[in-house]
Each structure stands twice: as C-alpha cells, then as structure tokens.
Design an enzyme around this catalytic site. Structure first.
Site, PDB file in Angstrom:
ATOM      1  CG  ASP A   1      -3.555  -3.314   1.530  1.00 46.11           C
ATOM      2  OD1 ASP A   1      -3.441  -4.222   2.207  1.00 46.11           O
ATOM      3  OD2 ASP A   1      -2.728  -2.753   0.647  1.00 46.11           O
TER       4      ASP A   1
ATOM      5  CB  ALA B   1      -0.878  -0.102   1.120  1.00 40.44           C
TER       6      ALA B   1
HETATM    7  O1  MRU Z   1      -1.422  -6.834  -3.098  1.00 41.24           O
HETATM    8  P1  MRU Z   1      -0.477  -6.360  -2.316  1.00 41.24           P
HETATM    9  O2  MRU Z   1       0.682  -7.179  -2.240  1.00 41.24           O
HETATM   10  O3  MRU Z   1       0.056  -4.835  -2.809  1.00 41.24           O
HETATM   11  O4  MRU Z   1      -1.057  -5.990  -1.123  1.00 41.24           O
HETATM   12  C1  MRU Z   1      -1.005  -5.175  -0.098  1.00 41.24           C
HETATM   13  C2  MRU Z   1      -0.137  -5.459   0.891  1.00 41.24           C
HETATM   14  O5  MRU Z   1       1.132  -5.433   0.635  1.00 41.24           O
HETATM   15  C3  MRU Z   1      -0.799  -6.193   2.176  1.00 41.24           C
HETATM   16  O6  MRU Z   1      -1.874  -6.427   2.437  1.00 41.24           O
HETATM   17  C4  MRU Z   1       0.051  -5.405   3.447  1.00 41.24           C
HETATM   18  O7  MRU Z   1      -0.168  -6.139   4.523  1.00 41.24           O
HETATM   19  C5  MRU Z   1      -0.488  -4.140   3.758  1.00 41.24           C
HETATM   20  S1  MRU Z   1       0.648  -3.010   2.863  1.00 41.24           S
HETATM   21  C6  MRU Z   1       2.004  -2.616   3.820  1.00 41.24           C
END
Ligand code: MRU
Length: 349
Positions: A238, A55
């Site tokens: 996110d 995110a």
């Molecule tokens: O689909 P992604 O890999 O972009 O997902 C977001 C994330 O990296 C995770 O959900 C995460 O736990 C939150 S972002 C630090």
C-alpha cells in the site's frame, strides 16, 4: 479479467454518459454486482466502505471522484476542496494521494473552460497506465516462479492483491496469473486475512481461472513454511518508503518474519507509484485504524443462501489495517520496471 467468460475491469470511466461504474467488492464472493454513479460522493463512500478497495484501484476511484466533482464546479477552489476530501477517505495507501494529486495538478494547469472534458481523458490515461503497469508486473514477476515438473510450486499470498485491487491483472497475483498462463505447475496458499476476509476475494479470482488454491487461516503460514509446504511468498503493498520499508495489509510482517526464518523468498509486487518519495528517512506511515465492528461482526450467507451476519460480545477491540515489513526481510520488489532489492529503490526514483 474474465468473469463467466465476459471481460471486466474493476472500474470504468464512461465519459460519453458522464458515469463511473465499479464492481461492488463488498458483495463478493457471493454476488457479482456493478454500481453506476454520476455522484462523486458515492465514490468517496465506496472507498471508505471498501466497495472499492486495494491500493491501485482506490487511486483510480479517487481520481474519478475528482472528475465527477469537477463536472458540477470546475473552479480552483472546488478542485482543491474535493481533492482534500477524497484523499482523506482512506489514509494509508499512497496510490490514492498519488492519483488524486496528479489529476488535481493537471486540472489546475488546464484552462477552466476545458477542465470538464479533459478530466475524463486524464482519468482514462491513468486507468490505461494502471493496466499496463500491472500486466508488466505479471510478465516480469513470473520469472521468479520456476517451472517444476514433479510437483506444484507452492506460493503463499496475503490479502487480495489480485485484479480486484487494481483496474486489471493485479499486483501480487499478476505474476501468478501469468505463470499459470505459461502452464507452470502452481498452487496458491491464500491467507484468509481477517477481519475483512480479502482472502475470499483472492479465492474467487483464482477459482474463476481454475488456478489450484487453498484457503488457510492467517496463522497457518508459519507452520506450512516449517513443513516445506511454501516455496515462495508474494504480497502486494500500500505504501513503500524509498528505503524499502513496505506497508501492507495487517499480518504481512508476521509472514515475512516466518519466511526469513525458514529461508523462503519473500517478494513484494507493486507499481512504482506505490513508492512514496516523501518517506525517505522515516517510516511514520499513517496506519488506518478501522471500525471495531469489523472485528465484532462476521458477514456471510446462511444455509439458504441469504446474506447474514453474526456478532461477538461487545469487547473492546483495536483494528489496525496495515503493518510495516522492514527491508531486510524482503528478497525483492517486483515493479513494472523490473525486480529490485529494497536498497535499490532510492536510485530507481
Ligand atoms: O484494506 P484494503 O483491502 O484496501 O488493503 C489494501 C490491499 O489490498 C492490500 O494491502 C494489498 O496487499 C495491497 S493493494 C494491491
């Protein structure tokens, strides 16, 4: 963070040559490769295909896409058009909307003849504030990781909320990195996180720092918690509603349920910018449904080290990328401003 003793950020704004450089996360953990571009469309594709993912860093990447797009045409109409195009590249993480809207509003309020240069400066400020916030999350969050002399503290994490998901330090992994620096005795259970296997990115980060860790399949967490093999869960986020509902990588909710049942503290680590004031009364977050091929096809390397993939039969699949954890399952939310109960977020904003 360091890779083979050299310091890297996940993304750089090289304003002097008009180029953005980022780590291609789709190549990891097998190859470490940087991509350079002066084309905003390359950055939009990088967000969509998850070459850049996580995110906070997709927010920064989106802001830099706007910087590059503005270099060709800095008119109001182009800035509005670009912002819409960039924000639609991934819908769930609010950080993308947040960062792109911030730089868009800044540019629209800047005289047109100064926009190209000032866009780079503004993006660099966003980069530095991301680094600062995540470092603080680490310092503040490491307080919940107690010192234990006789055995390691076992922490379970889901997906990758490490430095690859941000410009540096990470969110959920930042307290872990800090605790390890403080010589706390820790061991990390890393969820594999199907279908994109972001757990491999987490293992890669932990291995780089020699932090003890073990990769587990996504469904192992409940048993480990029942067997007293998990002391603490820390995940990223996110998007968070002001009532403390946390949208995070698919599978997070099931970990939170198991942790609640086993009375194991369940913490979320995220910068304040992940709290979305638009979600005040409801939790109708847009949950990204990704391509079916992510389930049907598995990537890896063959015995001779070459990139390869295998396919499952062509069954119908459904691939929601995120789920929602309700506030009553969450012990606290670790931010750069402190650790808060989900019910305290409203007052904080
Ligand atoms: O689909 P992604 O890999 O972009 O997902 C977001 C994330 O990296 C995770 O959900 C995460 O736990 C939150 S972002 C630090």
């Amino acid at each position: 963070m360091k890779v083979a003793d050299k310091y890297y950020q996940t993304i750089y704004a090289h304003s002097h040559i008009g180029v953005v450089e980022f780590i291609d996360q789709t190549k990891l953990p097998y190859e470490f490769e940087l991509v350079s571009t002066d084309d905003y469309l390359v950055l939009i594709t990088a967000i969509r295909t998850m070459q850049v993912r996580g995110a906070p860093v997709i927010g920064i990447c989106g802001a830099l896409a706007l910087v590059l797009g503005t270099q060709c045409d800095s008119s109001n109409s182009n800035i509005e058009h670009l912002a819409k195009q960039i924000i639609s590249s991934r819908p769930t993480a609010v950080n993308l909307y947040w960062a792109v809207t911030k730089i868009k509003n800044f540019l629209l309020n800047t005289p047109e003849n100064q926009r190209k240069k000032n866009a780079w400066n503004f993006a660099e400020d966003l980069i530095q504030s991301d680094i600062r916030a995540n470092k603080l999350i680490g310092e503040i969050g490491s307080e919940i990781i107690h010192k234990s002399l006789d055995r390691p503290i076992n922490i379970l994490t889901h997906c990758n909320a490490g430095w690859l998901a941000t410009v540096d330090y990470g969110t959920a992994l930042s307290p872990i990195f800090h605790a390890f620096e403080q010589k706390k005795n820790i061991h990390i259970w890393v969820d594999e996180t199907r279908p994109r296997n972001q757990g491999l990115l987490t293992c890669w980060e932990l291995k780089n720092l020699d932090i003890p860790h073990t990769l587990i399949v996504d469904n192992a967490g409940g048993l480990l918690m029942m067997q007293d093999k998990v002391d603490l869960v820390i995940v990223g986020a996110d998007r968070i509603s002001t009532q403390g509902y946390v949208c995070n990588k698919i599978g997070t909710y099931l970990k939170a349920l198991a942790a609640f049942d086993q009375k194991i503290p369940f913490y979320v680590a995220a910068p304040i910018s992940t709290i979305d004031p638009k979600f005040d009364h409801d939790v109708n977050f847009e949950i990204e449904a990704r391509d079916q091929m992510e389930i049907k096809q598995i990537y890896g390397v063959s015995n001779d080290g070459k990139r390869t993939s295998i396919y499952f039969p062509d069954y119908e699949t459904y691939n929601p990328a995120f789920d929602i954890t309700p506030p009553h399952l969450i012990s606290g939310i670790i931010t750069e401003k402190g650790i808060f109960k989900p019910s305290e977020l409203k007052g904080l904003l």
